[in-house]
Every structure is written in structure tokens, then in C-alpha cells.
Scaffold this active site. Sequence first.
Site: not given
Lengths: 176, 256, 415
Positions: A140-142
Site C-alpha cells: 500500500c505505502h511501501g
Amino acid sequence: MAETQDGATRRDFIHVASGTMGAVGAACVAWPLIHQMNPAADTLALASTEFDLSGVEEGMTVTIVWRGKPVFVRHRTAKEIEEAAAVDVNELRDPQADSDRTTKPAMLILVGVCTHLGCVPLGQKATDPRGDWGGWFCPCHGSHYDTSGRIRKGPAPANLQVPPHEYISDTVVRIG
Amino acid sequence: MRARGLITAAAVIIAVGLTTSPVRASGDGIELPSQDWSFAGVFGTFDRGELQRGFQVYKEVCSGCHSLNYIAFRNLADLGFNELEVKAIAAGYEVQDGPNKEGEMFNRPGLPADRIPAPFPNDNAARASNGGALPPDLSLMVDARPDGANYLYALLTGYDDAPSGMTVAEGMNYNTYFPGHQVAMPPPLFDDGVEYADGTKATAAQQARDITAFLAWTTEPNMEARKEMGVMAILFLLIMTGLLYLSKRKIWADVH
Amino acid sequence: MSGPNFSNSVVRWIDHRLPVFTFMHHEMHEYPTPKNLNYWWNFGSLAGIVLVILIVTGIVLAMHYTPHVDYAFQSVERIMRDVNYGWLIRYIHANGASFFFIVVYIHIFRGMYYGSYKAPRELLWILGVVILLLMMATAFMGYVLPWGQMSFWGATVITNLFSVIPIVGDWIVTLLWGGFSVDNPTLNRFFSLHFLLPFVIVGVVVLHIVALHRFGSNNPLGIDVRGKQDSIPFHPYYTIKDMFGLGVFLTIFAAVVFFLPNAMGHADNYIPANPLVTPAHIVPEWYFLPFYAILRAIPDKLMGVLAMFAAIGVLFILPWLDRSPIRSGTFRPLFKIFFWLLLADCVMLTYLGGKPPEGVYVILSRLGTLYYFFHFLILLPGLSIFETPKPLPRSISQPVLGSGAGPVTAEKENS
């Protein structure tokens, strides 16, 4: 109006008293209306789950469900345990030693929910990307997690949570 | 004075509302003898001993045919069993779980979170084993019958010989208090049909009393909390209303 | 501008842009209310508060309820057993519906006795009857949701009423059901509508209040407010009086919720719905019983249904049936007697609606139905011609000067 001092105080007292009663009553009514949103008795009763780990061979990962969330069980290889233990704890964003995160070093049990905003990180399947530290990677956001499930890179503020668990026999673990 | 008139009027209206319900409900016109129940009345509470004995009667007698679908083992803590006892009771039952990794359903010992398993997998199976009659679920029995507690006790102790001239159909039993007097359930309770752990003499009447109390609990496990809160709420409201009345009089004092 | 001058600067800032405070000030402090209202005038605001209680508890229940035939009953039981305070919230909601009808019925009869439906308040009255109809629809659909035996069979019987409509009747019933019997689609749409209608009621209540504030409240004397000496500001006088009334109401309500929570319900509704077996005695909730008695009094399906709807429909034209220029029953000696007869008739019909339709009950139901329509359609128009009213007092603040002094002093308990 010929209101005496006494009359005025008594009048105020009664108004304040009935107003206070009303406020207390409203608060008493508000509580059930709020508390009803908390987990119900049957939900709380299911708060623990038992799982037999005997089929989980070294190098295998399993996902089980606890409280409606995925729980990652990874039977770590010696190399993975070594990597996790070798890290200097003080360098970590959320400093925690690997030994504090497991009951049995080989069996890592984690709540599979990214501590950033609640996505399920990848890394359970052999074909998944596991991030730069060989643990889990949240697409999703690494966020990158290491082989102990600790946050190493990315926006997540904390390590993957270790659920409360205990072994009720050699192979059966109770989570919750 | 006018307030009193109003309250009387409200009381009359509520009374009409209240009386019309039971009147229409007990349409069969069979008078039920009234028993003394510990759980009746404003301050009534359950008698734990009665509940535990009643659970034993359910387990050893009723559960052969009747389910208790809304009760989980964890609820039995209310009867005065501690956590270990509840676990032991639950573990005494086989509960179906699954599917497992192979996709098969399997049985395991019960856990406190499980509901008490039903004797039959579905209604058709229950009918097939009971000569076509469906033994109803007992969880809500006391609310599901008019004057439920007295009715259950009367029913369980009301088996008798049919009056002369009345033929009881094949597979049916005469009961004084069952609507229509013919019930498929054979008399379930007998003197010493169970052996109570607490030494209470297990007459059929005693068992009927205990199982009725137990079913009053299964019907509304929160009854004690309800009454307790009710007493507090009404005391509070009375004081608040009294104060509001004084406030009102003060404020209206200068209106002529 | 002669508007209120607020000392708080934030209030002033907001009010300049969005005059909510001016509006509230106007409604509370400036809105002139007759000073002689008796306690029967409490029931309007009380009904509003009960509506709020029902909406709040209803929204909470909807958080836990499952509108599906396989889960509805058990989701209600889960509310009763496992949800924190679920039993309390459901008992408040279920009994609250009954109390809503008690309060509204008193409110209606108060309006009838004091002629509150007469000019210029005809639309106010009609909006009230619309609210009553919406309440009935909402209550009926709410009773279906627990999916017990009474839910199911009540839904079956009531929806079947529409089958009397010539030609399209069966089509309409199928449309209501969404199938060939009351089933899952019916339950789903009833849940949807049961959630929607209360907010429609709120909308009509707002209109009801707008219409009320156009000419202000009627009063026990039924004469118009003639000046400042006849009225007092709503706040604090009627706010505190309403609060006291609310306290009395809540005490009675709590007594039922906590100690007789199932007394106004029906045992059969604790049995899960079974489409194959009808309970021996099916009856609607008590607040429908007078209408149910009228339905059964007439031995013809179409006429029975028509009479039942006409029993409510007649209320719509009440302002034009009662031609008497005198509002308050206090000054109408004959009307007063017939008012109490009508009330007794309605109580009797309520009782009869809960009795099996046989023997003397049928005869009494027919007499009761006959009197009900006789009262509205013949007696009221006739009374305005034959009745000699007592002289009216000159004004609210000078009741003694009129010769109607006797009954007027009875209203002075408030002052």
C-alpha cells in the site's frame, strides 16, 4: 418584585439541582448508547483461537484468522533467525530485540496488519516480494519489515504486532 | 389536582393496553395454577441452586429432543459455575467444527464460546425421530407462552388419564394444561429420574420447578441486571421529577 | 432591527450570517403562548421527545440487526443477550412505540375536546392526522422486523388488506411482497421503509410546528389571545412545565421498560416465524385494536377494509364536520357528553379488537363502529345547529367577567 435574598437563593438552588439531575440523567443514558458499539459478549468470547503448528515445516508460512484479522505464522530458517538477531536494536525505529518477539525462536507469530494504515503486507507466499530485509513488504505505502517483523523502511511507525499467545502443548498455540 | 387526574388517565390507558394483551393471549381458557417463583416481582432474582439443578434436568432429560440454541457454554457462568467448571462442562460435549484443511467437518470438544449443540441437525431430522412432532427450541420458552413459567410447570406436572369419553390419538398423551389436551411429548419427568448433586430430593414436581426456573433464565439471562437498573432508574427519575416540579412551581409563582 | 442583542461576540458573528440564535430566541422568548394551558398541552412536545427516543434507539438497533429471514430472529436475540445494553435499548424501542401511541392518542383527544382543529388550525390538524398514518405504517413495519410468528402473520394479514382493491388488488399485494408470500424481499423492504419513515415523520412534524406557530397554541378556553396580558413567553414557563411532564412520563415509561417489558407484546412473537402454521389467536398490537375491531365488525371484506380506513379518513374532514364556532368543549354542554361517549366507544373498540370475533363481541363491535361514524358524520354536524353553548369569557386574563366562570376557574391550577 419583593424577592428576598433567601427566596432568591432557594430558587437558584432548586434550578441548579434539577438541572444537575437532568445532566446526570443524560450522561447515564448516553453510556449504554455508546457502550453498545463495543464488542458484544459473543464477540469477546471468540477472542482466543487455538492452532496446531505441527504441520508447519521449516521455511513454511501459514496465515490463520484471529479476531477477523490475519495472523502470520512463519517457521523461520536458521539464517532468518540469525539475521533477525544480528541487528543492532538501537538502530531500529521501534527498538525491540528478536528474542522479545517470540516464545519459540523458530516460530514467529505476528498480526499480519501493517502498522501504518492497516493493509495486509505481502510475504506469506513464496512468490511474494518480501521487501529489502526478507520479511514482509506492504504494497500500500511501501513499508519493509525484516525477518522478525520489525519496521525497517517506509512510513509505518511500529513493528508488526505480536499477538498475546501461549503454547498449551508442544505444537498447539493459543492466540489471544 | 389536574396532574393527578392525568396520571390516573395515563394509568387507565396503560392498564387497558396491558390487560388486552394477556386476555387475548390465554385464549384457551385453561386456568393455570400460579406458583411462587423466586424470579417474580420487582426485586425477584434467580435461585442459583434451582438454576443448576434445572440445567442438570435439561442436560439429562430434555436435551435428548429439545435444543437450546441461544445458550452458549460461557453463559452458564451466570448459574454460578466458575471458569474451570464452564470449561469442563463445555469439554463434555462434542461440537462440530470445520472445514479443516482437507475440507472435512470434524468434531472437537466444546469450548466456552460454543453454543450448546442441538440434538438434531435440522427440523426434519427432529420430526423423523419424534413421530412427526417437532420438539421446539427451549431457549425462549418462558416468553414464548402466555404466563410462561406457570404454564411450563403446569404442563410438566399436568399429565393425567384422559377423562372418560375422550379418545387420545395414537402417539399422543393427555395433558390437563396443553391447549387441546393432546400433546405429543410423553411425560418427561419421573420421581428420582435424575440424581441431584446437592442432595435435593428429585421428585417430578421438584424437577419441573427447577427446569422451569432454568428456562426462565435462558429466556432472559439479563433479567437481574434489568431489574437492578430499573430500581435505580425509577428512584432517580422520581427525585428528578420532584425537583423539576419544585422548579416549575417557582417559575410559575408570578403568573396570575 | 428589533432582534435580540447577543452579548457573546461569537454568537453575534454566527447569528449575523446564520440567524439560528435569533430563530431560537424568537421561538423561546418571544413566541407568545397562552398562559392558561393545562397539562393536556404537554403531550405535543412529549410526542416529539418520544419520537427522538425512538429514532435514536432505532438507529442503534439497526447497527446490530440483520434483515434476513434466516438471521432476523437470531440477530434480535443477539441484541437481547450479547450486545452491551442491547436488551435495554430494544425494550426502550419496543415499548417506546406503544408509549408513542399513548401520548399521541391523548394529544389527539385533547385536540378534539378543545376544538383545536377549528379555523384557523385546520391544516395543523390535517398534518397531525398525516403523522398518525405515518406512525401506523412505521409501527406496523417495525413489528415485522423481529420475524416472530406475530411479525409474519401480522404482515400477511395487513398486506392482504390491499387485495380488496378492485382489479389491481392482487397485483399490488404481490408488489408489496416482492414474491408470492411474505418472505425475505418483504422483510428487506420493510426494514428499509421502517428506517426511512421516521424521518418523513420528522419532516411532517416540522410542518406541524410551523403551522402551529402561525397562530399559536389553542387553549382550554378556546378563545383567541387578545394581547400581552393573555400570554407568557414559552421559555421558561412552558419549557420547565414540559420538563416536569417529561419526568412524570419517563418514570411511568421506565416502570414498564424495566418491570413489564413484554406486557404489551405478544408471546407468539418469541416463536420464530413459521410460514406453515398460523398462531391460534392473531391480533395486532394494542394501538391498532380499535381499527381492527372496526375491520372485523363488518361481515364483508371490501366494506370492512373501507370502514377501517374511513375511521382514520374521517379525521381529515373533522374541521368541516364540526360546524360549531365555539372551540372549547368546556362551553359546549352537549358536545362534552358526546366527547366522553366517543372516548368510551374507542376504549371499548380497543377491548373488542383483542377479543375473538364471536358472540356478543361481534354485536358490540358493530354497535361501537356504528356509534363511531354516527358521532363524526351525524352528531357533530347536528350539534352545531341544536346546541346552545354557554357564554364565552371575554378574554383569557379576565375569565371571571364572563359568566362561564365555573369551568374557567378549574383551569387556574396552573397559575
